[in-house]
Scaffold this motif. Structure first.
Motif, PDB file in Angstrom:
ATOM      1  N   ILE A   1      37.238  42.975  25.613  1.00  0.00           N
ATOM      2  CA  ILE A   1      37.120  41.930  26.629  1.00  0.00           C
ATOM      3  C   ILE A   1      38.319  41.004  26.468  1.00  0.00           C
ATOM      4  CG2 ILE A   1      35.736  40.000  27.503  1.00  0.00           C
ATOM      5  CD1 ILE A   1      33.337  41.323  25.974  1.00  0.00           C
TER       6      ILE A   1
ATOM      7  N   TYR B   1      39.399  37.471  27.281  1.00  0.00           N
ATOM      8  CA  TYR B   1      38.966  36.156  27.749  1.00  0.00           C
ATOM      9  C   TYR B   1      40.180  35.436  28.293  1.00  0.00           C
ATOM     10  CZ  TYR B   1      34.484  36.998  25.620  1.00  0.00           C
ATOM     11  OH  TYR B   1      33.262  37.527  25.312  1.00  0.00           O
TER      12      TYR B   1
ATOM     13  N   GLU C   1      37.404  44.741  29.870  1.00  0.00           N
ATOM     14  CA  GLU C   1      36.870  43.834  30.879  1.00  0.00           C
ATOM     15  C   GLU C   1      37.644  42.528  30.823  1.00  0.00           C
ATOM     16  OE1 GLU C   1      32.650  43.163  30.555  1.00  0.00           O
ATOM     17  OE2 GLU C   1      32.280  45.267  30.101  1.00  0.00           O
ATOM     18  N   SER C   2      37.724  41.848  31.947  1.00  0.00           N
ATOM     19  CA  SER C   2      38.274  40.502  31.985  1.00  0.00           C
ATOM     20  C   SER C   2      37.118  39.534  32.145  1.00  0.00           C
ATOM     21  CB  SER C   2      39.233  40.343  33.162  1.00  0.00           C
ATOM     22  OG  SER C   2      40.410  41.061  32.933  1.00  0.00           O
ATOM     23  N   ALA C   3      37.089  38.516  31.309  1.00  0.00           N
ATOM     24  CA  ALA C   3      36.055  37.484  31.396  1.00  0.00           C
ATOM     25  C   ALA C   3      36.761  36.149  31.593  1.00  0.00           C
ATOM     26  CB  ALA C   3      35.202  37.462  30.138  1.00  0.00           C
TER      27      ALA C   3
END
Length: 91
Positions: free
Chosen positions: A7, A9, A33-35
């Protein structure tokens, strides 16, 4: 299919986050994933001044900015067994 364990952030409109995306692409980072932390109080408290941060959800280890492609690749290749000391921070 399993969700990616990585991920990134980041914040909206963050030039360092944009640079991190370029670095991770150059490093051949697997799917992540991009958060975006902007509207999440818990993530803001944890990552506010540190973004961008690459987090391995499987191990809990993190790679703080600044990092280059070689550093990211070493971190990934080492099985994410170590994380360099926090750098100068982010956005």
């Amino acid at each position: 299919m399993n969700a990616p364990s990585l991920i990134l952030y980041q914040r909206d409109d963050c030039h360092l986050c944009d640079l991190a995306l370029e670095v991770l692409a150059a490093a051949g980072t697997p799917d992540f994933e991009s958060a975006f932390i902007d509207e999440d109080a818990a993530l803001e408290a944890r990552y506010g001044a540190r973004v961008p941060v690459l987090h391995d959800a499987a191990s809990g280890l993190e790679l703080d900015w600044p990092f280059d492609a070689a550093t990211a690749r070493r971190w990934l290749d080492a099985g994410r067994t170590s994380s360099p000391a926090a750098g100068e921070g982010g956005c």
